[in-house]
Scaffold this motif. Sequence first.
Motif, PDB file in Angstrom:
ATOM      1  N   ASN A 313     -16.051  60.808  13.517  1.00  0.00           N
ATOM      2  CA  ASN A 313     -16.858  59.973  12.535  1.00  0.00           C
ATOM      3  C   ASN A 313     -15.777  59.687  11.424  1.00  0.00           C
ATOM      4  N   ASN A 314     -14.680  60.002  11.179  1.00  0.00           N
ATOM      5  CA  ASN A 314     -13.862  59.880  10.081  1.00  0.00           C
ATOM      6  C   ASN A 314     -12.323  59.678  10.448  1.00  0.00           C
ATOM      7  N   GLN A 315     -12.045  58.470  10.437  1.00  0.00           N
ATOM      8  CA  GLN A 315     -11.001  58.035  11.246  1.00  0.00           C
ATOM      9  C   GLN A 315     -10.020  57.245  10.238  1.00  0.00           C
ATOM     10  N   PRO A 316      -8.694  57.712  10.344  1.00  0.00           N
ATOM     11  CA  PRO A 316      -7.503  56.998   9.411  1.00  0.00           C
ATOM     12  C   PRO A 316      -7.451  55.546   9.763  1.00  0.00           C
ATOM     13  N   LYS A 317      -6.992  54.760   8.887  1.00  0.00           N
ATOM     14  CA  LYS A 317      -6.616  53.222   9.234  1.00  0.00           C
ATOM     15  C   LYS A 317      -5.540  53.240  10.259  1.00  0.00           C
ATOM     16  N   VAL A 318      -5.739  52.249  11.338  1.00  0.00           N
ATOM     17  CA  VAL A 318      -4.858  51.983  12.478  1.00  0.00           C
ATOM     18  C   VAL A 318      -4.222  50.660  12.544  1.00  0.00           C
ATOM     19  N   SER A 319      -2.829  50.653  11.995  1.00  0.00           N
ATOM     20  CA  SER A 319      -2.533  49.055  12.081  1.00  0.00           C
ATOM     21  C   SER A 319      -0.952  49.154  12.228  1.00  0.00           C
ATOM     22  N   GLN A 320      -0.384  47.983  12.456  1.00  0.00           N
ATOM     23  CA  GLN A 320       1.141  47.642  12.625  1.00  0.00           C
ATOM     24  C   GLN A 320       1.261  47.120  11.258  1.00  0.00           C
ATOM     25  N   ASP A 321       0.475  46.341  10.551  1.00  0.00           N
ATOM     26  CA  ASP A 321       0.793  45.649   9.186  1.00  0.00           C
ATOM     27  C   ASP A 321       0.527  46.534   7.998  1.00  0.00           C
ATOM     28  N   ILE A 322       1.252  46.879   7.315  1.00  0.00           N
ATOM     29  CA  ILE A 322       1.000  47.888   6.178  1.00  0.00           C
ATOM     30  C   ILE A 322       1.685  47.487   4.861  1.00  0.00           C
ATOM     31  N   GLU A 323       0.807  47.805   3.920  1.00  0.00           N
ATOM     32  CA  GLU A 323       1.234  47.373   2.422  1.00  0.00           C
ATOM     33  C   GLU A 323       1.684  48.580   1.783  1.00  0.00           C
ATOM     34  N   LEU A 324       2.837  48.628   1.122  1.00  0.00           N
ATOM     35  CA  LEU A 324       3.226  49.868   0.503  1.00  0.00           C
ATOM     36  C   LEU A 324       4.093  49.575  -0.900  1.00  0.00           C
ATOM     37  N   MET A 325       3.994  50.567  -1.775  1.00  0.00           N
ATOM     38  CA  MET A 325       4.870  50.762  -2.859  1.00  0.00           C
ATOM     39  C   MET A 325       6.106  51.381  -2.170  1.00  0.00           C
ATOM     40  N   ILE A 326       7.243  50.942  -2.593  1.00  0.00           N
ATOM     41  CA  ILE A 326       8.525  51.481  -2.028  1.00  0.00           C
ATOM     42  C   ILE A 326       9.311  52.003  -3.237  1.00  0.00           C
ATOM     43  N   CYS A 327      10.068  52.962  -3.189  1.00  0.00           N
ATOM     44  CA  CYS A 327      11.008  53.496  -4.256  1.00  0.00           C
ATOM     45  C   CYS A 327      12.247  53.502  -3.459  1.00  0.00           C
ATOM     46  N   TRP A 328      13.316  52.473  -3.823  1.00  0.00           N
ATOM     47  CA  TRP A 328      14.567  52.241  -3.028  1.00  0.00           C
ATOM     48  C   TRP A 328      15.750  53.384  -3.511  1.00  0.00           C
ATOM     49  N   MET A 329      16.171  53.815  -2.612  1.00  0.00           N
ATOM     50  CA  MET A 329      17.163  55.008  -2.782  1.00  0.00           C
ATOM     51  C   MET A 329      18.527  54.644  -2.152  1.00  0.00           C
ATOM     52  N   ASN A 330      18.915  53.857  -1.959  1.00  0.00           N
ATOM     53  CA  ASN A 330      20.197  53.465  -1.565  1.00  0.00           C
ATOM     54  C   ASN A 330      21.108  52.468  -1.977  1.00  0.00           C
ATOM     55  N   GLU A 331      22.336  52.315  -2.067  1.00  0.00           N
ATOM     56  CA  GLU A 331      23.197  51.705  -2.769  1.00  0.00           C
ATOM     57  C   GLU A 331      23.079  50.211  -2.235  1.00  0.00           C
ATOM     58  N   LYS A 332      22.723  50.240  -0.936  1.00  0.00           N
ATOM     59  CA  LYS A 332      22.709  48.960  -0.214  1.00  0.00           C
ATOM     60  C   LYS A 332      21.153  48.328  -0.572  1.00  0.00           C
TER      61      LYS A 332
END
Lengths: 422, 301
Positions: A313-332
């Motif tokens: 009765n308490n399930q996480p979201k299940v999806s292939q489309d995801i919104e997120l904040m990203i911190c970029w860590m690479n020189e590229k």
Amino acid sequence: METNSYLDMELLRFSTAGSVDDGKSTLIGRLLYDSKSIFEDQYEAIEATSKKKGDEHVNLALLTDGLRSEREQGITIDVAYRYFATPKRKFIIADTPGHIQYTRNMVTGASTSNLSIILIDARKGIIEQTHRHTFIASLLGIPHVVFCINKMDLVDYSEEVFSKIKKEVESFATKLDVKDIHFIPISALKGDNVVNKSDNMDWYRGGTLMYLLENIHIGSDYNLIDCRFPVQYVIRPQSDKYHDYRGYAGRIAGGIFKPGDEVAVLPSGFTSKIKSIDTLDGPLEKAFAPMSVTMTLEDEIDISRGDMIVRVNNQPKVSQDIELMICWMNEKDLQLNGKYALKHTSSDARCVIKEIRYKVDIRTLHRIEDDKQIRMNEIARISIRTTKPLFFDNYKRNRSTGSLILIDEATNETVGAGMIID
Amino acid sequence: MQAYNLTHLKELESEAIYVIREVASQFENPVLLFSGGKDSIVCAHLAKKAFFPAKIPFSLMHVDTGHNFPETIEFRDKFVKELGVNLIVASVQDSIDQGKVAEEKGYSASRNGLQTVTLLEGIETNKFDAAMGGARRDEEKARAKERFFSHRDEFGQWDPKNQRPELWNIFNGMKNYGENFRVFPISNWTEMDVWQYILAEKIELPSLYFSHQRDCFIRDGVVMYATDVIERRDSEKVEKMQVRFRTIGDMTCTGAVFSDADSLEKIIEEVAATRTTERGTRSDDKRSEAAMEDRKKQGYF
């Protein structure tokens, strides 16, 4: 230290952030030195080095400046972990560099912290780095943030200077999601208000930094509501005694599990009941985050690494489309429409960057929508599509099921730290 | 303590078990490096916990300098037998015999540095893609910056400036063919944590850790065992001393401490009161201030 009391201590993980010359290494040296966590041979080594360099005081910063290149340059360039304990708590310090090109290390240090100490030079007040550090603390969901206004000895221990900086930080921080903020005027060099109460600042009524670290309430820093058990490894003993045994090993990412609980297994959706929660020390009546356990279920279901056991009765979201904040860590730079490997809980997948929505100006917190080139140390909101569904929660609700990393498939480097919004 | 709060030892245990399971999942052919010292004994104990009721799904490897304390080897063989795991011995003597390394000469000769070659060779010939070990970040300055998952290039080298960021508890063990990882499950433990855990879990240890009488001599302020493998100066007088060892390594570079601590409780009291670091008795770290960093870059554990 009493043998018995040691068995009843809590663990507090904190990170420290500051700019070059803010005195961060000195502060950590001071915490270690005044709490008597420094050994004689360590002290003698830095004493000798300080003398050789012609320093006036024994340079406590040398305790934490680990690598030779840092000692040569006199700056910290990577996350260093330090440990000390008082009779109340054991502390893990993630000492993270403050200068701009190493923000990725700060994010790294912050990702496992309960608390963040942000240093501000009393003479300089808030600078760009302060904004960046505060924003990162907020973004990474660190529950407690402590601003240490350092070098008070160089501004005559002035209450006015302290109050002005405090006010400025407060007005900035209201725009951010930081739950618990504290301010302490200190001098790491002289030891004011670090471990020992300062005689130079009668106007300050609050506790010392050490008092705060020892007493701040951390009991509710883990999510104990939403039951999440990512299956990490399947245990099949293949022995006569445990012939049909199938145990699901993992570290609980949220909630409290008990034998008899009705559970669902994702992605299959099959339901069953927990038969037992096993450890080498015997079966458990309950298990909660962040314990590592092994569960067995009443029914035989095909479960493998990457699956997740949750409450019906308490399930996480299940999806292939995801919104997120990203911190970029690479020189590229981050590549729009680029493909990356992804790790989320015990699950491995691949993803494509579908959209770069905006970049965050960490000085003003404004959204930048006309420049979508995401470079190292920049933070952006993006949307991705994954090759298989992930089972996740909002990062603010669960730092474990709400976080993921992106990996460059060509170099295998970890290039992005993602915090899931939706 | 509240009902849903772990003590720090339980939290560290949980973290280490998680790391060990992650290694078993992410790598094809991992190994646990086992020296017979307390840290690697704790790691093996944690591995046992991680896979219960199944057996530990990987081998143990001992890099044997040939100058180990006899007590260590005796303990190792008994320990491995009880655990029911496979033991691989990589021998420094073999590396010397094959001419891959040259034995150091003189009073401060030690095989400690030669271990690196044997270790890397052991990893290569057995095609291990991950080697777990009991190194802790509190031991030494250069180790304070190690990740849990530490990437090594095809030469087994560590590049401190190019470490992968390690976020939350998500460990990235992806690699190219020929590369491998060093993994440190008890990174976050201190010497005190290890001793407390040994006490709490009633873990058996080699007798060397407990106070005993031994023929020793003193060199540069360090108490050394008077064994044939260390060349002594005429001025270095051998006497019976009441000692114990805080760390167990190669006999040529492991110093003892004067101690009457003959039980875990007494050792813990001693550790709590002690004012020098564990590795303060290790002459191998003293060769230069950056000694450990240099050895690590070459592939030392």
